[in-house]
Design an enzyme around this catalytic site. Structure first.
Site, PDB file in Angstrom:
ATOM      1  N   GLN A 132       0.936  -1.259  -0.076  1.00 30.08           N
ATOM      2  CA  GLN A 132      -0.094  -0.035  -0.047  1.00 30.08           C
ATOM      3  C   GLN A 132       0.731   1.311   0.009  1.00 30.08           C
ATOM      4  O   GLN A 132       1.716   1.542   1.167  1.00 30.08           O
ATOM      5  CB  GLN A 132      -0.959  -0.032   1.180  1.00 30.08           C
ATOM      6  CG  GLN A 132      -1.712   1.198   1.299  1.00 30.08           C
ATOM      7  CD  GLN A 132      -2.423   1.041   2.572  1.00 30.08           C
ATOM      8  OE1 GLN A 132      -3.116   0.054   3.130  1.00 30.08           O
ATOM      9  NE2 GLN A 132      -3.070   2.260   3.288  1.00 30.08           N
ATOM     10  N   GLY A 133       0.803   1.968  -0.933  1.00 32.07           N
ATOM     11  CA  GLY A 133       1.532   3.326  -1.416  1.00 32.07           C
ATOM     12  C   GLY A 133       0.589   4.560  -0.803  1.00 32.07           C
ATOM     13  O   GLY A 133       0.319   5.206  -1.600  1.00 32.07           O
ATOM     14  N   TYR A 134       0.414   4.745   0.518  1.00 33.42           N
ATOM     15  CA  TYR A 134      -0.465   5.706   0.790  1.00 33.42           C
ATOM     16  C   TYR A 134       0.607   6.830   1.731  1.00 33.42           C
ATOM     17  O   TYR A 134       0.916   7.976   1.144  1.00 33.42           O
ATOM     18  CB  TYR A 134      -1.368   5.462   1.926  1.00 33.42           C
ATOM     19  CG  TYR A 134      -2.658   5.024   1.371  1.00 33.42           C
ATOM     20  CD1 TYR A 134      -2.690   4.664   0.240  1.00 33.42           C
ATOM     21  CD2 TYR A 134      -3.722   4.981   2.010  1.00 33.42           C
ATOM     22  CE1 TYR A 134      -3.911   4.230  -0.674  1.00 33.42           C
ATOM     23  CE2 TYR A 134      -5.246   4.702   1.468  1.00 33.42           C
ATOM     24  CZ  TYR A 134      -5.037   4.037   0.177  1.00 33.42           C
ATOM     25  OH  TYR A 134      -6.169   3.716  -0.339  1.00 33.42           O
ATOM     26  N   SER A 135       0.964   6.507   2.797  1.00 31.07           N
ATOM     27  CA  SER A 135       1.779   7.549   3.779  1.00 31.07           C
ATOM     28  C   SER A 135       3.148   7.969   3.132  1.00 31.07           C
ATOM     29  O   SER A 135       3.864   7.316   2.436  1.00 31.07           O
ATOM     30  CB  SER A 135       2.137   6.954   5.040  1.00 31.07           C
ATOM     31  OG  SER A 135       1.122   6.584   6.009  1.00 31.07           O
ATOM     32  N   SER A 167       4.259  -1.382   4.284  1.00 31.24           N
ATOM     33  CA  SER A 167       4.445  -2.822   4.545  1.00 31.24           C
ATOM     34  C   SER A 167       4.824  -3.920   3.432  1.00 31.24           C
ATOM     35  O   SER A 167       4.036  -3.863   2.365  1.00 31.24           O
ATOM     36  CB  SER A 167       3.094  -3.399   5.676  1.00 31.24           C
ATOM     37  OG  SER A 167       3.031  -2.665   6.591  1.00 31.24           O
ATOM     38  N   GLU A 251     -10.826  -2.105   5.909  1.00 32.35           N
ATOM     39  CA  GLU A 251     -10.154  -2.383   7.028  1.00 32.35           C
ATOM     40  C   GLU A 251     -10.932  -2.642   8.377  1.00 32.35           C
ATOM     41  O   GLU A 251     -10.335  -3.284   9.300  1.00 32.35           O
ATOM     42  CB  GLU A 251      -9.057  -1.464   7.238  1.00 32.35           C
ATOM     43  CG  GLU A 251      -7.899  -1.383   6.261  1.00 32.35           C
ATOM     44  CD  GLU A 251      -6.790  -0.319   6.744  1.00 32.35           C
ATOM     45  OE1 GLU A 251      -5.742  -0.902   6.802  1.00 32.35           O
ATOM     46  OE2 GLU A 251      -6.870   0.749   6.826  1.00 32.35           O
ATOM     47  N   SER A 400      -3.110   7.571  13.829  1.00 27.76           N
ATOM     48  CA  SER A 400      -2.519   7.691  15.109  1.00 27.76           C
ATOM     49  C   SER A 400      -3.846   8.229  16.184  1.00 27.76           C
ATOM     50  O   SER A 400      -4.722   8.571  15.715  1.00 27.76           O
ATOM     51  CB  SER A 400      -1.659   9.179  15.332  1.00 27.76           C
ATOM     52  OG  SER A 400      -2.514  10.132  14.988  1.00 27.76           O
TER      53      SER A 400
END
Length: 423
Positions: A132-135, A167, A251, A400
């Site tokens: 997953q390429g988000y953050s 990840s 999710e 968070s």
């Protein structure tokens, strides 16, 4: 919500139990109990082979809204049954979670039929692994601040930028990337959801990030002109935020209950340690153990309440708002925009407290390595030490605690939005 198992569910349980007993043998037996949180490095090649074994059995994608891609389809209760049986035998930690439980439902909801036909069968077979390429640095919980750019070049896009906390990127075949396709756009606007092959030497670089546990599940990923086909834009150019938020909604749903089954296993390990070592005789520690058990039950009831609100008896139930902002058009807890944030706040801190409790139960012995450690063998963490170190991040990753409280305050309680500076 009443949550019980019907006769058909028990038949499904018998089938799942029989299949696992028959197939979790030979080379796969050595991977039992391996590959969980903090141990993602263990038996990677064998666990990837196990994904293909699951695929041959039709066990990948049982929660999808379609069974047309080589997968079997299960009701919500049957998905829980499968998770219970999988955890009961300590089957290997899953390698294909991101493709199966995040990307696939997203393609079923937002993708074209051509995209589904191309990408879902390899996921169902266990052949294709996704990340997953988000953050990004400076755009994690505030995902709308991302800067990775994708520029149209004929029938493709060229992607430049950096993603972080990715990840399993070091093993993934594909990455779904949220990138800015409209020059000069800001915030939620001008974003697109791209499917990017990872095998692009010289255009994609993956750098592992060493964690407290000594392992490297997370990675930094650098894109330097990486290519993605224009046919691999999900939901259309400029609609990336909508698709990305829909994915984050997946999710939640049944995966929350599945996660809690793993938590129960971990709590059982801490309880056994407390009894064996005599820590359970301490009234203070005993009270903490009981509280931990009671809070896990509360999380289960909250998850069932949320799923019950979805009206979904089968397929993938999902949340109505993502953990990082935005909303999903599908989902569990309809009308309850704070449901996913409440769930994240509950399990993140609970799991962190479990790691702390594991160290308290062990006492001073928790600070040293296994009893058979010597200079001839590398220092290794045991399961409870990994649990403690891994859970330090539980209140940060996946959105968070601070962000979750902001979402609840702004979207549920209607409080004024937090002041934000210019992007």
């Amino acid at each position: 919500m009443e949550f019980g198992f019907a006769a058909a569910d028990e038949e499904f349980r018998a089938e799942a139990r029989s299949w696992l007993a028959e197939h979790l043998t030979g080379p796969f037996a050595a991977s039992v109990g391996r590959g969980g949180p903090g141990s993602e490095h263990e038996d990677s090649a064998q666990r990837r082979a196990w994904e293909r074994e699951l695929g041959r059995g039709g066990w990948i994608g049982i929660g999808w809204d379609s069974d047309a891609y080589g997968n079997r389809r299960a009701t919500l209760t049957q998905q829980v049954v499968w998770a219970e049986e999988y955890a009961r035998v300590g089957a290997p930690g899953r390698y294909g979670h991101i493709g199966e439980n995040l990307l696939a439902p997203t393609l079923l909801a937002y993708g074209t039929q051509e995209q589904r036909d191309e990408f879902l069968p390899p996921i169902a077979r266990g052949d294709a692994l996704w990340c997953q390429g988000y953050s990004e640095p400076g755009a994690g919980s505030d995902l709308a601040g991302l800067r990775t750019a994708a520029v149209r070049d004929g029938d493709a896009y060229r992607i430049s930028g950096q993603k972080v906390w990715t990840s399993l990127a070091h093993d993934a075949d594909w990455c779904f990337v949220l990138a800015r396709t409209e020059e000069g756009s800001q915030g939620h606007h001008g974003l697109s959801f791209l499917l990017v092959p990872m095998d692009q030497p010289g255009r994609i670089e993956v750098r592992p990030i060493r964690q407290l546990t000594g392992t490297s599940e997370f990675n930094e990923v650098f894109f330097d002109g990486a290519r993605a086909r224009s046919a691999h834009v999900v939901g259309g150019e400029g609609n990336g935020w909508r698709v990305a938020m829909g994915l984050l909604g997946f999710e939640r749903g049944v995966s929350t209950l599945v996660q809690q089954i793993g938590f129960a296993e971990e709590l059982g390990g801490v309880l056994r340690e407390a009894v064996a070592g005599g820590a359970a005789d301490d009234p203070v520690l005993r009270d903490r153990l009981v509280r931990q058990w009671a809070e896990l039950r509360v999380m289960r009831w909250n998850a069932l309440r949320t799923l019950g609100g979805s009206g979904s008896g089968s397929g993938s139930a999902s949340a109505s708002a993502s953990e990082k902002g935005g909303s999903s058009e599908k989902g569990g807890g309809q009308g309850d925009a704070g449901a996913p944030s409440v769930a994240k706040l509950l399990w993140g801190r609970w799991h962190q407290r479990l790691g702390e409790l594991a160290m308290s139960v062990r006492g001073a012995a928790a600070t040293v390595g296994p009893s058979d450690w010597s200079e001839a063998s590398p220092y290794e963490l045991d399961a409870l030490q990994r649990l403690f170190l891994f859970t330090r991040a539980d209140t940060i990753y996946g959105g968070s605690d601070e962000i979750q409280r902001n979402i609840i305050a702004e979207r549920v309680l209607g409080l004024p939005r937090e002041a934000r500076g210019p992007r």
